[in-house]
Write a protein that holds these residues in place. Structure first.
Motif, short mmCIF file in Angstrom:
data_model
loop_
_atom_site.label_atom_id
_atom_site.label_comp_id
_atom_site.label_asym_id
_atom_site.label_seq_id
_atom_site.Cartn_x
_atom_site.Cartn_y
_atom_site.Cartn_z
N LYS A 1 -6.59 3.64 2.08
CA LYS A 1 -5.52 2.67 1.83
C LYS A 1 -4.17 3.32 1.55
O LYS A 1 -3.37 2.83 0.77
N VAL A 2 -3.94 4.45 2.22
CA VAL A 2 -2.64 5.12 2.17
C VAL A 2 -2.10 5.17 3.60
O VAL A 2 -2.76 5.68 4.50
N GLN B 1 3.96 -3.58 5.79
CA GLN B 1 2.58 -3.22 5.47
C GLN B 1 1.69 -2.98 6.69
O GLN B 1 0.55 -2.54 6.55
N TYR B 2 2.22 -3.27 7.87
CA TYR B 2 1.47 -2.99 9.09
C TYR B 2 1.94 -1.69 9.74
O TYR B 2 1.44 -1.31 10.79
N PHE C 1 12.15 0.45 5.93
CA PHE C 1 11.28 -0.38 6.78
C PHE C 1 9.85 0.14 6.76
O PHE C 1 8.89 -0.64 6.59
N LEU C 2 9.66 1.45 6.93
CA LEU C 2 8.32 2.02 6.95
C LEU C 2 7.62 1.88 5.61
O LEU C 2 6.39 1.77 5.56
N SER D 1 0.85 -1.19 0.00
CA SER D 1 0.00 0.00 0.00
C SER D 1 0.88 1.24 0.00
O SER D 1 1.96 1.26 0.62
N PRO D 2 0.48 2.30 -0.72
CA PRO D 2 1.27 3.53 -0.77
C PRO D 2 1.48 4.11 0.62
O PRO D 2 0.66 3.90 1.53
N VAL D 3 2.55 4.89 0.77
CA VAL D 3 2.89 5.39 2.10
C VAL D 3 3.53 6.77 2.02
O VAL D 3 4.28 7.07 1.10
#
Length: 282
Positions: free
Chosen positions: A216-217, A266-267, A261-262, A173-175
């Motif tokens: 979902k971001v 995904q969590y 890592f971030l 998912s995008p972040v």
């Protein structure tokens, strides 16, 4: 099933220091990097240090050979993000390197942005009562306002958009990753406006994480302590190192490891990683 394109990371302040270290690590992990900074010369030099990307198939038959080459190479966008409203509203910046908004790109499109790292910032070394109003405004605008406006621009115009986790046969998912500072948590002598701006970055991170979870971001932050960069080169290193339990400044690549890592865990959502060598504990 393997991804049809390299993941794409956009990094503000990506031409040196922590931003460049993040770009270098992401490039080594097959991310396509787009860097934003004021100096085009510094950007060209920075891009030249990035690990080249492997070849990927293009999902659209309508993509030209020229577009294919552009979309599978690291690139940069020169520009001063202050005043932020001017930079982020001038979409010609992005039309050169990315499709002009408004856009609704499918997840498989190579111009989609998967990771935004907000790393651009300026520091302060002056007592609050002697700080000019224009300087105070510039610090807040650069470190906080431009970060918020840039993130809003990318979200509103579809560059950064959540999608079904199985669209590309993988769970990603995008972040948004915001780089704050220890001083935003602990305060610091001669850095009132800077500390306030970085505290605002953490508030922005938590609030946006709450607001955008349904889209979902993911939204996360890194809180570096004293890191070996141009921003800390004029500090009294020997005195400060005595206050740090690990006895040294951090290195930019240590912050880059947290950013990766971030991006990939995904969590990780509303996750704030503190990297200061333990100074916040004493």
């Amino acid at each position: 099933m393997a991804a049809a394109r390299p993941r794409h990371v956009l990094i503000t302040g990506g031409s040196r220091g922590i931003g460049l270290a993040i770009a270098q690590l992401f490039a080594k992990n097959a991310y396509r990097c787009t860097l934003i900074s004021r100096s085009e010369d510094n950007l060209k030099a920075a891009v030249a240090t990035l690990h080249p990307l492997p070849s990927y198939p293009i999902p659209s038959e309508q993509t030209s050979a020229e577009e294919t080459q552009k979309l599978h190479n690291h690139t940069y966008i020169p520009g001063n993000i202050t005043p932020a409203s001017t930079f982020w509203s001038t979409t010609s910046h992005f039309g050169t390197y990315l499709p002009k908004p408004p856009i609704r790109l499918p997840s498989a499109h190579p111009s989609r942005i998967d990771v935004v790292v907000n790393c651009a910032g300026i520091t302060q070394a002056k007592l609050f009562t002697t700080l000019a109003d224009a300087t105070m405004d510039k610090i807040i605008t650069t470190n906080l306002t431009s970060l918020m406006q840039g993130t809003k621009f990318l979200l509103r115009h579809g560059y950064l958009r959540g999608y079904n986790r199985h669209e590309e046969g993988e769970q990603f998912s995008p972040v948004v990753i915001n780089v704050a500072s220890l001083l935003g948590v602990q305060g610091g002598y001669g850095a009132v406006a800077y500390a306030a701006s970085k505290a605002g970055v953490l508030g922005f991170t938590r609030a946006l994480a709450t607001e955008y979870a349904s889209h979902k971001v993911r939204v996360n932050a890194i809180v570096p302590g004293y890191i070996e960069t141009d921003m800390t080169k004029d500090l009294n290193a020997s005195e400060l190192q005595q206050r740090i339990p690990l006895g040294r400044f951090g290195k930019p690549d240590e912050i880059a490891q947290a950013a990766l890592f971030l991006a990939e865990n995904q969590y990780a959502h509303n996750c704030v990683i503190n990297l200061d060598g333990g100074v916040s504990a004493v």
